[in-house]
Design an enzyme around this catalytic site. Structure first.
Site, PDB file in Angstrom:
ATOM      1  N   HIS A 152      12.495 -10.608 -11.875  1.00 11.11           N
ATOM      2  CA  HIS A 152      12.697  -9.214 -11.446  1.00 11.11           C
ATOM      3  C   HIS A 152      13.987  -9.108 -10.625  1.00 11.11           C
ATOM      4  O   HIS A 152      14.001  -9.350  -9.428  1.00 11.11           O
ATOM      5  CB  HIS A 152      11.495  -8.765 -10.623  1.00 11.11           C
ATOM      6  CG  HIS A 152      11.375  -7.274 -10.464  1.00 11.11           C
ATOM      7  ND1 HIS A 152      12.401  -6.401 -10.762  1.00 11.11           N
ATOM      8  CD2 HIS A 152      10.337  -6.495 -10.053  1.00 11.11           C
ATOM      9  CE1 HIS A 152      11.996  -5.159 -10.521  1.00 11.11           C
ATOM     10  NE2 HIS A 152      10.747  -5.188 -10.096  1.00 11.11           N
TER      11      HIS A 152
ATOM     12  N   GLN B 178       6.033 -10.855 -15.193  1.00 12.38           N
ATOM     13  CA  GLN B 178       7.204 -10.505 -14.378  1.00 12.38           C
ATOM     14  C   GLN B 178       7.071 -11.178 -13.014  1.00 12.38           C
ATOM     15  O   GLN B 178       6.071 -11.000 -12.313  1.00 12.38           O
ATOM     16  CB  GLN B 178       7.334  -8.995 -14.190  1.00 12.38           C
ATOM     17  CG  GLN B 178       8.674  -8.669 -13.522  1.00 12.38           C
ATOM     18  CD  GLN B 178       8.873  -7.198 -13.180  1.00 12.38           C
ATOM     19  OE1 GLN B 178       8.074  -6.628 -12.449  1.00 12.38           O
ATOM     20  NE2 GLN B 178       9.933  -6.603 -13.701  1.00 12.38           N
TER      21      GLN B 178
ATOM     22  N   TYR C  16      14.455  -5.241  -5.212  1.00 11.39           N
ATOM     23  CA  TYR C  16      13.739  -6.385  -4.649  1.00 11.39           C
ATOM     24  C   TYR C  16      14.722  -7.554  -4.441  1.00 11.39           C
ATOM     25  O   TYR C  16      15.917  -7.406  -4.688  1.00 11.39           O
ATOM     26  CB  TYR C  16      12.549  -6.739  -5.547  1.00 11.39           C
ATOM     27  CG  TYR C  16      11.541  -5.605  -5.590  1.00 11.39           C
ATOM     28  CD1 TYR C  16      10.716  -5.344  -4.493  1.00 11.39           C
ATOM     29  CD2 TYR C  16      11.451  -4.755  -6.688  1.00 11.39           C
ATOM     30  CE1 TYR C  16       9.809  -4.280  -4.503  1.00 11.39           C
ATOM     31  CE2 TYR C  16      10.544  -3.690  -6.715  1.00 11.39           C
ATOM     32  CZ  TYR C  16       9.733  -3.460  -5.617  1.00 11.39           C
ATOM     33  OH  TYR C  16       8.851  -2.408  -5.628  1.00 11.39           O
TER      34      TYR C  16
ATOM     35  N   PRO D 262       6.861  -3.103 -17.060  1.00 12.73           N
ATOM     36  CA  PRO D 262       6.099  -3.643 -15.924  1.00 12.73           C
ATOM     37  C   PRO D 262       5.740  -2.540 -14.933  1.00 12.73           C
ATOM     38  O   PRO D 262       6.616  -1.755 -14.552  1.00 12.73           O
ATOM     39  CB  PRO D 262       7.075  -4.649 -15.305  1.00 12.73           C
ATOM     40  CG  PRO D 262       8.435  -4.194 -15.743  1.00 12.73           C
ATOM     41  CD  PRO D 262       8.251  -3.555 -17.086  1.00 12.73           C
TER      42      PRO D 262
HETATM   43  C1  LIG Z   1       3.368   3.001 -10.955  1.00 13.29           C
HETATM   44  C2  LIG Z   1       4.648   2.291 -11.311  1.00 13.29           C
HETATM   45  C3  LIG Z   1       4.798   0.971 -10.965  1.00 13.29           C
HETATM   46  C4  LIG Z   1       5.974   0.268 -11.290  1.00 13.29           C
HETATM   47  N1  LIG Z   1       6.068  -1.064 -10.999  1.00 13.29           N
HETATM   48  C5  LIG Z   1       7.115  -1.789 -11.458  1.00 13.29           C
HETATM   49  C6  LIG Z   1       7.114  -3.212 -11.358  1.00 13.29           C
HETATM   50  O1  LIG Z   1       6.167  -3.852 -10.880  1.00 13.29           O
HETATM   51  N2  LIG Z   1       8.210  -3.859 -11.835  1.00 13.29           N
HETATM   52  C7  LIG Z   1       9.275  -3.205 -12.396  1.00 13.29           C
HETATM   53  O2  LIG Z   1      10.240  -3.836 -12.809  1.00 13.29           O
HETATM   54  N3  LIG Z   1       9.268  -1.854 -12.532  1.00 13.29           N
HETATM   55  C8  LIG Z   1       8.202  -1.146 -12.117  1.00 13.29           C
HETATM   56  N4  LIG Z   1       8.153   0.216 -12.326  1.00 13.29           N
HETATM   57  C9  LIG Z   1       9.239   0.871 -13.080  1.00 13.29           C
HETATM   58  C10 LIG Z   1       8.865   0.998 -14.577  1.00 13.29           C
HETATM   59  O3  LIG Z   1       8.790  -0.280 -15.185  1.00 13.29           O
HETATM   60  C11 LIG Z   1       9.894   1.842 -15.339  1.00 13.29           C
HETATM   61  O4  LIG Z   1      11.146   1.250 -15.160  1.00 13.29           O
HETATM   62  C12 LIG Z   1       9.946   3.287 -14.875  1.00 13.29           C
HETATM   63  O5  LIG Z   1       8.652   3.866 -14.838  1.00 13.29           O
HETATM   64  C13 LIG Z   1      10.844   4.122 -15.792  1.00 13.29           C
HETATM   65  O6  LIG Z   1      10.384   4.031 -17.126  1.00 13.29           O
HETATM   66  P1  LIG Z   1       9.574   5.254 -17.816  1.00 13.29           P
HETATM   67  O7  LIG Z   1      10.494   6.439 -17.793  1.00 13.29           O
HETATM   68  O8  LIG Z   1       9.243   4.785 -19.202  1.00 13.29           O
HETATM   69  O9  LIG Z   1       8.337   5.489 -16.992  1.00 13.29           O
HETATM   70  C14 LIG Z   1       7.013   0.936 -11.973  1.00 13.29           C
HETATM   71  C15 LIG Z   1       6.848   2.293 -12.309  1.00 13.29           C
HETATM   72  C16 LIG Z   1       5.688   2.971 -12.010  1.00 13.29           C
HETATM   73  C17 LIG Z   1       5.537   4.406 -12.423  1.00 13.29           C
END
Ligand SMILES: Cc1cc2nc3c(=O)[nH]c(=O)nc-3n(C[C@H](O)[C@H](O)[C@H](O)COP(=O)(O)O)c2cc1C
Length: 369
Positions: free
Chosen positions: A176, A101, A181, A23
């Protein structure tokens, strides 16, 4: 990549492979929280790129205090629900499952069209500055402690939003409970200093997430997928660890899972690292809680990493965030051994919108005309 491209059954949902889009909030909806054509094409591109399952960015759940960001999409009203129908259709047409989500911004709220006042479990101000890439500036507000009526409204909002998600055609919802949050805040000793039925010791602080899980399950019935995302870290505190170490972590995850969840989605900065400095990872601890589907997320960039994690058996599905933004067709590239694009934070400047990402992409990887 024999495991990554193996199908997986999540309840009655059959996923074509184990690659999940994590997400990610993109603050690209209409000001009223409506999903739009830009978002349809954005989500559709990950489905066309081969992901088995997509999880939306956090959608706000009520028109009270849940909205966290200006231009965040909602699923609180019937109009917001209806705007998701073409997005869901585009994702399904391209062969992927799609989960909404559901998010309540809590004390980390930066912008809410419906209320200027922000709420949390207690009047505790999150550390640090608001996120500029979601349009925030300066310190967080000190939230007001939620009243009983406001808590009841938040619970009803999650249940209503889940029904809207089902009616819009989504395959499930993810609550979530991560990243600081509202649901995470209620579980935290720092943010939840209440002395009523919603606060107290470690177990008592699970009361709100447990009540939300049960309310959502009652509202959508047994057939619909309901999962929950958990993390140790918060947006405002990336080094945070859950108190109580491994035994408390197992108890937390088992208690939540047994309240009616189909899956747990565990997010860590590095999902392969020990949860508490040494010893098991959070996914390994979650595996011990019972036969619940596990999604692991954090730091997965390559197909080899995904394959190794799946091969160890500590997770059933791998969720990819930034690597997916770099390559919307990450699964297809991995399957065909094609080179991966390095992720570049510049795509979020000045804000993490889809429009800015497209401009960044055009500047760096122009499509031939
Ligand atoms: C731009 C951005 C927005 C994100 N928004 C959410 C979100 O809406 N909900 C959530 O649970 N995590 C959110 N995350 C966290 C990501 O889901 C993920 O946990 C995080 O980027 C680490 O994973 P990765 O190493 O694969 O990027 C966000 C991350 C980024 C970079």
């Amino acid at each position: 990549m024999p495991r990554l491209f193996e199908p997986y059954s999540l309840k009655s949902l059959t996923l074509r492979n184990r690659a999940v889009l994590a997400p990610m909030t993109r603050v690209s909806a209409e000001p009223e929280g409506y999903a739009n054509d830009l978002m349809r094409d954005y989500y559709g591109s990950f489905a066309k790129g081969g992901f088995g399952l997509l999880i939306t960015e956090g959608l706000y759940t009520d028109t009270a205090f849940s909205q966290g960001y200006i231009n965040q999409p909602g699923i609180a009203t019937e109009q917001q629900r209806d705007c998701w129908v073409p997005v869901v259709q585009a994702v399904h047409d391209a062969g992927a499952g799609f989960i909404a989500q559901l998010m309540h911004g809590g004390a980390q709220t930066q912008g809410n069209l419906h209320h200027a006042r922000h709420v949390g479990p207690s009047a505790v101000q999150p550390k640090g500055s608001q996120l500029s890439f979601y349009g925030g500036e300066g310190p967080y507000q000190v939230p007001s402690e939620m009243t009983d009526d406001e808590i009841a409204e938040a619970i009803a909002g999650f249940a209503q939003a889940a029904v809207h998600a089902r009616d819009a055609g989504f395959d499930g919802v993810e609550l979530h409970g991560a990243n600081g949050y509202l649901l995470h805040e209620f579980m935290s000793a720092e943010f939840n200093q209440r002395t009523d039925r919603w606060g107290g010791d470690f177990k008592a602080r699970l009361a709100l997430p447990l009540t939300v899980i049960r309310a959502v399950r009652d509202a959508v019935g047994e057939g619909f997928v309901v999962g929950m995302r958990l993390s140790q870290q918060m947006v405002t505190d990336s080094d945070l660890k859950w108190e109580g170490g491994t035994e408390a972590a197992k108890l937390r995850m088992a208690t939540l899972a047994n309240a009616g969840l189909d899956y747990l989605h565990i997010s860590e900065p590095d999902v392969a690292a020990p949860a508490f400095g040494e010893g098991p990872t959070l996914c390994e601890l979650a595996r011990a809680v019972g036969p619940v589907t596990l999604i692991g997320n954090g730091g997965i960039r390559t197909g080899e990493q995904a394959e190794q994690l799946l091969g160890q058996g500590t997770m059933d599905l791998v969720a990819v965030g930034k690597a997916a933004l770099a390559d919307h067709d990450w699964p297809r590239r991995v399957e065909h051994g094609e080179p991966l694009t390095p992720f570049d934070y510049a795509m979020f400047v000045p804000m993490a919108t889809v429009t800015n990402e497209l401009a960044w992409r055009q500047a760096h990887y122009p499509t031939p005309s």
